[in-house]
Motif scaffolding. Structure first.
Motif, PDB file in Angstrom:
ATOM      1  N   ALA A  12       0.656  -0.881  -0.240  1.00 24.02           N
ATOM      2  CA  ALA A  12      -0.174  -0.078   0.235  1.00 24.02           C
ATOM      3  C   ALA A  12       1.365   1.312  -0.278  1.00 24.02           C
ATOM      4  CB  ALA A  12      -0.926   0.233   1.190  1.00 24.02           C
ATOM      5  N   MET A  13       2.159   1.708   0.257  1.00 26.97           N
ATOM      6  CA  MET A  13       2.768   2.373   0.373  1.00 26.97           C
ATOM      7  C   MET A  13       3.912   1.753  -0.093  1.00 26.97           C
ATOM      8  SD  MET A  13       4.543   3.837   3.726  1.00 26.97           S
ATOM      9  CE  MET A  13       5.802   2.835   3.993  1.00 26.97           C
ATOM     10  N   ASP A  14       4.443   2.952  -0.746  1.00 34.29           N
ATOM     11  CA  ASP A  14       5.759   2.779  -1.559  1.00 34.29           C
ATOM     12  C   ASP A  14       6.884   3.607  -0.701  1.00 34.29           C
ATOM     13  OD1 ASP A  14       5.247   0.674  -3.806  1.00 34.29           O
ATOM     14  OD2 ASP A  14       4.474   2.873  -4.981  1.00 34.29           O
ATOM     15  N   VAL A  15       8.195   2.307  -1.124  1.00 33.23           N
ATOM     16  CA  VAL A  15       9.318   3.064  -0.164  1.00 33.23           C
ATOM     17  C   VAL A  15      10.721   3.622  -1.221  1.00 33.23           C
ATOM     18  CG1 VAL A  15      11.726   1.919   1.661  1.00 33.23           C
ATOM     19  CG2 VAL A  15       8.670   1.324   1.868  1.00 33.23           C
ATOM     20  N   ILE A  16      11.062   4.908  -0.418  1.00 31.06           N
ATOM     21  CA  ILE A  16      12.405   5.401  -1.552  1.00 31.06           C
ATOM     22  C   ILE A  16      13.881   4.899  -0.419  1.00 31.06           C
ATOM     23  CG2 ILE A  16      13.287   6.509  -2.927  1.00 31.06           C
ATOM     24  CD1 ILE A  16      10.197   7.934  -3.639  1.00 31.06           C
ATOM     25  N   LEU A  17      14.781   4.342  -1.075  1.00 33.28           N
ATOM     26  CA  LEU A  17      15.339   4.527   0.005  1.00 33.28           C
ATOM     27  C   LEU A  17      16.411   5.508  -1.023  1.00 33.28           C
ATOM     28  CD1 LEU A  17      16.312   0.728   0.424  1.00 33.28           C
ATOM     29  CD2 LEU A  17      15.200   2.492   2.348  1.00 33.28           C
ATOM     30  N   HIS A  18      17.606   6.270  -0.022  1.00 34.63           N
ATOM     31  CA  HIS A  18      18.480   7.091  -0.664  1.00 34.63           C
ATOM     32  C   HIS A  18      19.732   6.640   0.396  1.00 34.63           C
ATOM     33  CE1 HIS A  18      21.055  10.836  -1.224  1.00 34.63           C
ATOM     34  NE2 HIS A  18      20.536  10.830  -2.073  1.00 34.63           N
ATOM     35  N   VAL A  19      20.589   5.660   0.244  1.00 34.68           N
ATOM     36  CA  VAL A  19      21.592   5.392   0.376  1.00 34.68           C
ATOM     37  C   VAL A  19      22.482   6.243   0.753  1.00 34.68           C
ATOM     38  CG1 VAL A  19      20.153   2.847  -0.034  1.00 34.68           C
ATOM     39  CG2 VAL A  19      22.324   4.060  -1.434  1.00 34.68           C
ATOM     40  N   GLY A  20      22.769   6.974  -0.220  1.00 32.01           N
ATOM     41  CA  GLY A  20      23.755   7.830   0.077  1.00 32.01           C
ATOM     42  C   GLY A  20      24.528   8.181  -1.220  1.00 32.01           C
ATOM     43  N   ALA A  21      26.198   8.152  -1.420  1.00 30.04           N
ATOM     44  CA  ALA A  21      27.015   8.036  -0.196  1.00 30.04           C
ATOM     45  C   ALA A  21      27.028   9.437   0.059  1.00 30.04           C
ATOM     46  CB  ALA A  21      28.128   7.465  -1.463  1.00 30.04           C
ATOM     47  N   HIS A  22      27.837   9.101   1.733  1.00 31.10           N
ATOM     48  CA  HIS A  22      28.155  10.029   1.411  1.00 31.10           C
ATOM     49  C   HIS A  22      28.854  11.345   1.538  1.00 31.10           C
ATOM     50  CE1 HIS A  22      28.264   6.506   5.191  1.00 31.10           C
ATOM     51  NE2 HIS A  22      27.564   8.026   6.030  1.00 31.10           N
ATOM     52  N   LEU A  23      28.533  12.460   1.368  1.00 33.48           N
ATOM     53  CA  LEU A  23      29.860  13.883   1.076  1.00 33.48           C
ATOM     54  C   LEU A  23      29.416  13.551  -0.854  1.00 33.48           C
ATOM     55  CD1 LEU A  23      33.101  12.708   2.232  1.00 33.48           C
ATOM     56  CD2 LEU A  23      31.936  13.992   2.723  1.00 33.48           C
TER      57      LEU A  23
END
Length: 319
Positions: free
Chosen positions: A22-33
């Motif tokens: 019912a809900m979509d997930v968007i992962l922003h995994v980085g990277a650092h910097l």
């Protein structure tokens, strides 16, 4: 609105392999910097207007209060299976609660999903455990992850920034041998993207270079939600600096009773690589960009803005 280049040419028509929750997930995994601190500040400031568009946001303010505890632990440790299960259970409960609230999408920003800069420095490898760590996170969200956003940065800038942070946290000034090993270590961004794509095989992978989008958090959000709405533009990036500069680093060495003359003079960022080493790192980064522009073997989409605000970077890494 600025024009953008997308490689391959369009995101439309990408077939997702699983029926969505019912809900979509968007992962922003980085990277650092790669602009993640700027993006986190932007998201924290704009939580309410984004929620009005059905987008819930989890930044490190949320994720680093124990939410993901245990999920990315190394295999083989005592009790790791139990802690992973409990971590996944916490995530599932939070997602179910958001679904009852009819949240349409959840954007999760957590660069530690890939690993830490400290571990990169210690291992002299670029996110060596990225695949396993991201796979654990994707599993915890139970089939909801539809898109993974990945930021990268020119390698001499990434490693230079990582070493500046490490020095501020107590590490020694790196030796010439260490610098050589960082230049010749076998992992580039291409390897990390491949690991992330394998860890999230049913999700779209978007790659956003810092040189093009690191200072445009609103545009990053718009790509993350696939252009579903226009993100707020009430955020000024100027003045934000998240890498300690030379005066700060010299003070750190003095406070530790060490010779500050081991660092170069000046007041800007520390650039620890030699000109020859920079040339090698830039060549590797250009090759990574060329692979992404050629389609990334069908694993990922490269997004590049073509606006005037990024013109100063174009000469380094191509049009």
């Amino acid at each position: 609105m600025m024009a953008a280049s997308v490689y391959p040419a369009s995101l439309e028509g990408v077939a997702l392999k699983k029926v969505r929750k019912a809900m979509d997930v968007i992962l922003h995994v980085g990277a650092h910097l790669s602009g993640v601190s700027t993006l986190a500040s932007y998201l924290n400031r704009n939580r309410r207007p984004l929620e009005a568009h059905g987008l819930k946001v989890w930044t490190p303010e949320v994720t680093r209060k124990g939410l993901f505890d245990g999920l990315t632990l190394k295999s083989g440790l005592d009790g790791v299976a139990r802690r992973r299960a409990r971590g996944a259970g916490r995530v599932q409960l939070r997602c179910a609660m958001l679904e009852r609230q009819r949240v349409r999408e959840l954007l999760v920003l957590e660069p530690h999903m890939l690993g830490s800069m400290e571990n990169n420095i210690a291992s002299e490898r670029l996110y060596p455990a990225a695949g396993e760590r991201v796979a654990r996170m994707v599993h915890a969200f139970g089939g909801r992850v539809k898109r993974v956003v990945f930021g990268m940065r020119a390698l001499e800038d990434y490693w230079g920034g990582a070493m500046a942070h490490a020095l501020q946290m107590g590490a020694d000034v790196p030796s010439e041998a260490t610098m050589d090993r960082l230049v010749t270590q076998p992992r580039s961004w291409r390897k990390v993207v491949q690991d992330v794509a394998c860890a999230a095989p049913d999700a779209e992978i978007l790659v956003l270079p810092y040189e093009r989008l690191g200072e445009q958090p609103a545009r990053v959000v718009e790509y993350a939600v696939s252009g579903r709405f226009g993100a707020p533009t009430n955020f000024r990036v100027s003045g934000l600096s998240h890498v300690p500069e030379l005066p700060v680093l010299r003070e750190v060495l003095v406070d530790r009773g060490l010779d500050s003359q081991s660092l170069p003079k000046g007041t800007d960022r520390w650039h620890p690589f030699s000109a020859f080493q920079v040339d090698i790192l830039r060549e590797i980064y250009v090759e990574d960009l060329a692979w992404l522009r050629a389609g990334a073997d069908g694993l990922a989409f490269l997004i590049e803005e073509n606006g005037t605000s990024t013109a100063r970077h174009a000469g380094r890494f191509g049009p």
